[in-house]
Design a protein around this motif. Structure first.
Motif, PDB file in Angstrom:
ATOM      1  N   THR A  45      48.090 -58.202  -3.948  1.00  0.00           N
ATOM      2  CA  THR A  45      47.578 -59.546  -2.848  1.00  0.00           C
ATOM      3  C   THR A  45      48.415 -59.499  -2.003  1.00  0.00           C
ATOM      4  OG1 THR A  45      46.853 -60.855  -5.089  1.00  0.00           O
ATOM      5  CG2 THR A  45      47.488 -62.011  -2.791  1.00  0.00           C
ATOM      6  N   GLN A  46      49.877 -58.728  -2.240  1.00  0.00           N
ATOM      7  CA  GLN A  46      50.845 -58.376  -0.660  1.00  0.00           C
ATOM      8  C   GLN A  46      50.176 -58.050  -0.442  1.00  0.00           C
ATOM      9  OE1 GLN A  46      54.526 -57.743  -2.959  1.00  0.00           O
ATOM     10  NE2 GLN A  46      54.822 -60.492  -3.138  1.00  0.00           N
ATOM     11  N   TRP A  47      49.614 -56.356  -0.585  1.00  0.00           N
ATOM     12  CA  TRP A  47      49.033 -55.407  -0.276  1.00  0.00           C
ATOM     13  C   TRP A  47      48.089 -55.512   1.212  1.00  0.00           C
ATOM     14  CZ3 TRP A  47      45.058 -52.370   0.917  1.00  0.00           C
ATOM     15  CH2 TRP A  47      44.422 -51.299   1.529  1.00  0.00           C
ATOM     16  N   LEU A  48      47.152 -56.233   0.560  1.00  0.00           N
ATOM     17  CA  LEU A  48      45.662 -57.221   0.901  1.00  0.00           C
ATOM     18  C   LEU A  48      46.298 -57.916   2.370  1.00  0.00           C
ATOM     19  CD1 LEU A  48      43.772 -57.727  -2.121  1.00  0.00           C
ATOM     20  CD2 LEU A  48      43.087 -55.798  -0.388  1.00  0.00           C
ATOM     21  N   ARG A  49      47.368 -58.584   2.444  1.00  0.00           N
ATOM     22  CA  ARG A  49      47.710 -59.038   3.537  1.00  0.00           C
ATOM     23  C   ARG A  49      48.151 -58.405   4.268  1.00  0.00           C
ATOM     24  NH1 ARG A  49      52.023 -63.118   0.330  1.00  0.00           N
ATOM     25  NH2 ARG A  49      50.436 -64.006  -1.011  1.00  0.00           N
ATOM     26  N   THR A  50      47.828 -57.238   4.460  1.00  0.00           N
ATOM     27  CA  THR A  50      48.172 -56.371   5.791  1.00  0.00           C
ATOM     28  C   THR A  50      47.559 -55.145   6.635  1.00  0.00           C
ATOM     29  OG1 THR A  50      50.096 -55.500   4.523  1.00  0.00           O
ATOM     30  CG2 THR A  50      50.756 -57.006   6.094  1.00  0.00           C
ATOM     31  N   HIS A  51      46.631 -54.991   4.807  1.00  0.00           N
ATOM     32  CA  HIS A  51      45.696 -53.693   5.120  1.00  0.00           C
ATOM     33  C   HIS A  51      44.344 -53.965   4.781  1.00  0.00           C
ATOM     34  CE1 HIS A  51      50.004 -52.447   3.570  1.00  0.00           C
ATOM     35  NE2 HIS A  51      49.687 -51.177   4.441  1.00  0.00           N
ATOM     36  N   GLN A  52      43.289 -53.159   5.209  1.00  0.00           N
ATOM     37  CA  GLN A  52      41.547 -53.018   5.048  1.00  0.00           C
ATOM     38  C   GLN A  52      41.684 -52.082   4.717  1.00  0.00           C
ATOM     39  OE1 GLN A  52      39.455 -55.410   5.787  1.00  0.00           O
ATOM     40  NE2 GLN A  52      39.723 -56.327   7.153  1.00  0.00           N
ATOM     41  N   PHE A  53      40.619 -51.741   3.506  1.00  0.00           N
ATOM     42  CA  PHE A  53      40.731 -50.806   2.537  1.00  0.00           C
ATOM     43  C   PHE A  53      38.911 -51.089   2.252  1.00  0.00           C
ATOM     44  CE2 PHE A  53      40.464 -54.435  -0.607  1.00  0.00           C
ATOM     45  CZ  PHE A  53      39.559 -54.265  -1.154  1.00  0.00           C
ATOM     46  N   ASP A  54      38.360 -50.425   1.630  1.00  0.00           N
ATOM     47  CA  ASP A  54      36.801 -49.953   1.530  1.00  0.00           C
ATOM     48  C   ASP A  54      36.099 -49.626   0.392  1.00  0.00           C
ATOM     49  OD1 ASP A  54      35.958 -49.161   3.977  1.00  0.00           O
ATOM     50  OD2 ASP A  54      37.676 -47.613   3.230  1.00  0.00           O
ATOM     51  N   VAL A  55      37.019 -49.369  -0.917  1.00  0.00           N
ATOM     52  CA  VAL A  55      36.980 -48.853  -2.719  1.00  0.00           C
ATOM     53  C   VAL A  55      38.445 -49.360  -3.147  1.00  0.00           C
ATOM     54  CG1 VAL A  55      36.442 -48.017  -4.331  1.00  0.00           C
ATOM     55  CG2 VAL A  55      35.044 -47.002  -1.886  1.00  0.00           C
ATOM     56  N   LEU A  56      38.257 -50.427  -4.008  1.00  0.00           N
ATOM     57  CA  LEU A  56      38.547 -50.785  -5.025  1.00  0.00           C
ATOM     58  C   LEU A  56      38.241 -50.042  -6.476  1.00  0.00           C
ATOM     59  CD1 LEU A  56      41.153 -52.917  -5.967  1.00  0.00           C
ATOM     60  CD2 LEU A  56      39.933 -54.143  -6.323  1.00  0.00           C
ATOM     61  N   VAL A  57      40.099 -49.560  -6.750  1.00  0.00           N
ATOM     62  CA  VAL A  57      40.315 -48.640  -8.553  1.00  0.00           C
ATOM     63  C   VAL A  57      40.627 -49.777  -9.227  1.00  0.00           C
ATOM     64  CG1 VAL A  57      40.545 -46.540  -9.910  1.00  0.00           C
ATOM     65  CG2 VAL A  57      39.841 -46.527  -7.786  1.00  0.00           C
ATOM     66  N   LEU A  58      40.201 -51.283 -10.386  1.00  0.00           N
ATOM     67  CA  LEU A  58      41.352 -51.728 -11.056  1.00  0.00           C
ATOM     68  C   LEU A  58      41.202 -51.339 -13.077  1.00  0.00           C
ATOM     69  CD1 LEU A  58      42.385 -54.649 -10.901  1.00  0.00           C
ATOM     70  CD2 LEU A  58      39.852 -55.185 -11.133  1.00  0.00           C
ATOM     71  N   ASP A  59      42.436 -51.223 -12.801  1.00  0.00           N
ATOM     72  CA  ASP A  59      42.852 -51.357 -14.131  1.00  0.00           C
ATOM     73  C   ASP A  59      42.433 -52.612 -14.448  1.00  0.00           C
ATOM     74  OD1 ASP A  59      43.528 -51.023 -16.863  1.00  0.00           O
ATOM     75  OD2 ASP A  59      45.807 -51.170 -16.605  1.00  0.00           O
ATOM     76  N   LEU A  60      42.125 -53.151 -15.704  1.00  0.00           N
ATOM     77  CA  LEU A  60      41.801 -54.411 -16.311  1.00  0.00           C
ATOM     78  C   LEU A  60      43.710 -54.978 -16.966  1.00  0.00           C
ATOM     79  CD1 LEU A  60      38.685 -54.795 -17.663  1.00  0.00           C
ATOM     80  CD2 LEU A  60      39.652 -55.716 -15.180  1.00  0.00           C
ATOM     81  N   GLY A  61      44.474 -53.938 -17.474  1.00  0.00           N
ATOM     82  CA  GLY A  61      45.211 -54.373 -18.449  1.00  0.00           C
ATOM     83  C   GLY A  61      46.777 -54.307 -17.584  1.00  0.00           C
TER      84      GLY A  61
END
Length: 231
Positions: A45-61
């Protein structure tokens, strides 16, 4: 001509297993992407405040929350490519992941080559569906909105915009902006930077009737937060 289509795809990897995160980030960077890794939803959430991105790789655990809930509620993830990587392989959990907004559901252990190919596919899709973009002309010193209305820039405004456009969606430090203007940050009066940005915002508001997508990033600098093409 430089466009956001020709820039490397930006990938955010959310994975709390340090060795796996490092392996994914390193491999994707070697494949030509610009990948960053974080180990928690709070850090993401903190990273997204200052960066844009195209693809997210998300671990659920993850240690600090429900990745699926976060995925479904995070507005920055709309129109982005999402790949879930998890040890949860049951059919109902796959369905929950798709409903939450995931494009791909990978069960660990994952193959890095397969992951890279999936990122490439999602990158093509997200960019083909991208919203209209701004256009910055280096030759004519003009900035044109997605609606086609443009206005002239001063030399300093053009240099400032060029620096931010090359890092669209990312925070550019005041020091880097000052250096791009040909000044020494050690002796530069940063109030001049604030005046320059304010003047640019006012010029856009007066000409376009809408706000220029330049965000002030607290204690860092500024970010241009919209798709932009440099011609």
């Amino acid at each position: 001509m430089t466009t956001t289509d020709t820039l490397p795809g930006r990938v955010l990897v959310i994975e709390d297993e340090a060795d796996l995160q490092e392996a994914i980030v390193t491999y994707l960077n070697m494949e030509g992407f610009v990948a960053d890794g974080v180990s928690s939803l709070k850090m993401a959430t903190q990273w997204l405040r200052t960066h844009q991105f195209d693809v997210l790789v998300l671990d659920l655990g993850l240690p600090d929350g429900d990745g699926l809930k976060w995925l479904s509620e995070c507005v920055q993830l709309r129109d982005k490519g999402v790949i879930i990587t998890t040890a949860r392989g049951e059919g109902n959990q796959r369905i929950e992941g798709i409903r939450a907004g995931a494009d791909v559901y990978l069960v660990k252990p994952i193959q890095l080559e397969e992951l890279s190919s999936l990122v490439s596919n999602l990158l093509r899709r997200t960019r083909s569906n991208a919203s209209p973009r701004w256009t910055l002309s280096r030759m004519n010193w003009t900035l044109q909105s997605p609606s086609g209305v443009g206005f002239k820039l001063t030399h300093s405004e053009s240099v400032l915009m060029h620096k931010m456009a090359h890092h669209a969606g990312q925070a550019v430090s005041r020091q880097d902006l000052v250096l791009s203007l040909g000044h020494d940050p050690a002796v530069y009066d940063f109030r001049r930077m604030e005046i320059l940005v304010r003047r640019l915002r006012n010029k856009a508001k007066d000409t376009l009737g809408s706000d220029l997508p330049i965000e002030t990033v607290h204690r860092i600098g500024y970010a241009f937060t919209a798709p932009i093409t440099i011609v």
